[in-house]
Structure formats: structure tokens, C-alpha cells
Write a protein that holds these residues in place. Sequence first.
Motif: not given
Length: 216
Positions: A70-72, A125-128
Motif C-alpha cells: 500500500d506504500k511505496s 507519508q509513503n513509507s511504513h
Amino acid sequence: AGWFRRLLHKPKPSSAESLKSSHSASSSPSSSSSSAKSSSSSGTSLATSSISLSPVSAPDISASDSPRWDKSYDVCICHSEGDVELVEELVSYLEGQPESFRCFLQLRDAAAGSAVVTELCDAVQNSHCWVMLITPGFLQDPWCRYQMHQALAEAPMANGRTIPVLKDVDRKDYPRELRNIYYIYMVLKEKSFKQIRDTVMRYLQELCRSSTKTME
């Protein structure tokens, strides 16, 4: 008179027979209780053996339907410019693991021509997970602190997403904003790299478990 005399001379049972008879009578309840105990014990044993404790298998974080995708990125590394070499080693280690962790490295992955603030916010925002490599350079770099605050705003609770790593910094200089989060103190590089890897792995596995429970 004859019968009275015979009654007086009637032989008494021997002491051995008396003891034997007494022991036999007293052991009877004991053996029944022993038998009950054995039966009870056997029942417990059967009850215990009937419960199968199957080990909880770790979720597959690389499955096609894993929330990991779900994240990049799996990990965003926040660091100062002076720590680039160490961070490149860490990234190489994480990306070389069987799970092929996806790392955001600013100098490598930031889009050319984009604003620094935009890139830093997007990376968070795009990292776990976010690794904060806290060194003397980190403490003096306003962009590092900015990124740290962005990460804390995304996940203010200590739920495993923010991973502070102290290197060449005294514990008293540990950022106050992170005081509610345990950190990794880097002494042996290889050991710290493994701790970071295990922390990221643990978070992603928990993410998968939570997602599965929600679907059920």
C-alpha cells in the motif's frame, strides 16, 4: 464345664496375621483413592494431550495481497549529509535481505527539480517505517529535525514505525521529542543493522496480522 474350658483355650490369631489383616483393611481405601488419583491424573493427561498447540505462523509480508504494497517504501532513512556512507551501507544491507526491503534514500530517490520539503513529506507519508540516524550531524541539521517531526506527526504513538538509532551521541542529547520511543544504540554496526531489520520486519508482520483480522 468342658465347653467352657475349650472356649478359654481357643487359639488366638498370630500377631503377623493380625497385622496382615489390619494392613489389608486399611490399604483398601488408600488403594481406591490411589486408583481415583490415577484415574484423575490420566484424565488430566488425556485432557492436556487433546489440546493441540499449533504454532502461530508468521504472515507472509511479500504476498501479493499484503498491505505492505500500500506504500511505496518499507523504510525511509532520515540522516545528515555527513552520514551518507553509513546510510548507504544500511540501505545495501536492507535491500539485500530475502525480503528485499524497499528503502527511500534521499540523494538517490528524490525527484530532480522537486522541492526539498515536498520530497521529505512524500517520503515520510509513503513509507511504513522511518529510521532516524541520530548523530551529531543529525542534531545540527534543520532538515533532519523537520523530517523527524513529520514522522512523529504521521505516527505520534510508539508503534514501531519510528526507529531512532543513536551513533556517537550521548544519551543525554537524545531528542526530547523521541523520549517515549526506545532507540537502538549503535556500537557494532552489523548488530545494529540486524536490529533495524528485525524491527521493520516485526512492524510489517503486525501490519499484515491486523489487516487479516480486519478482513475476518
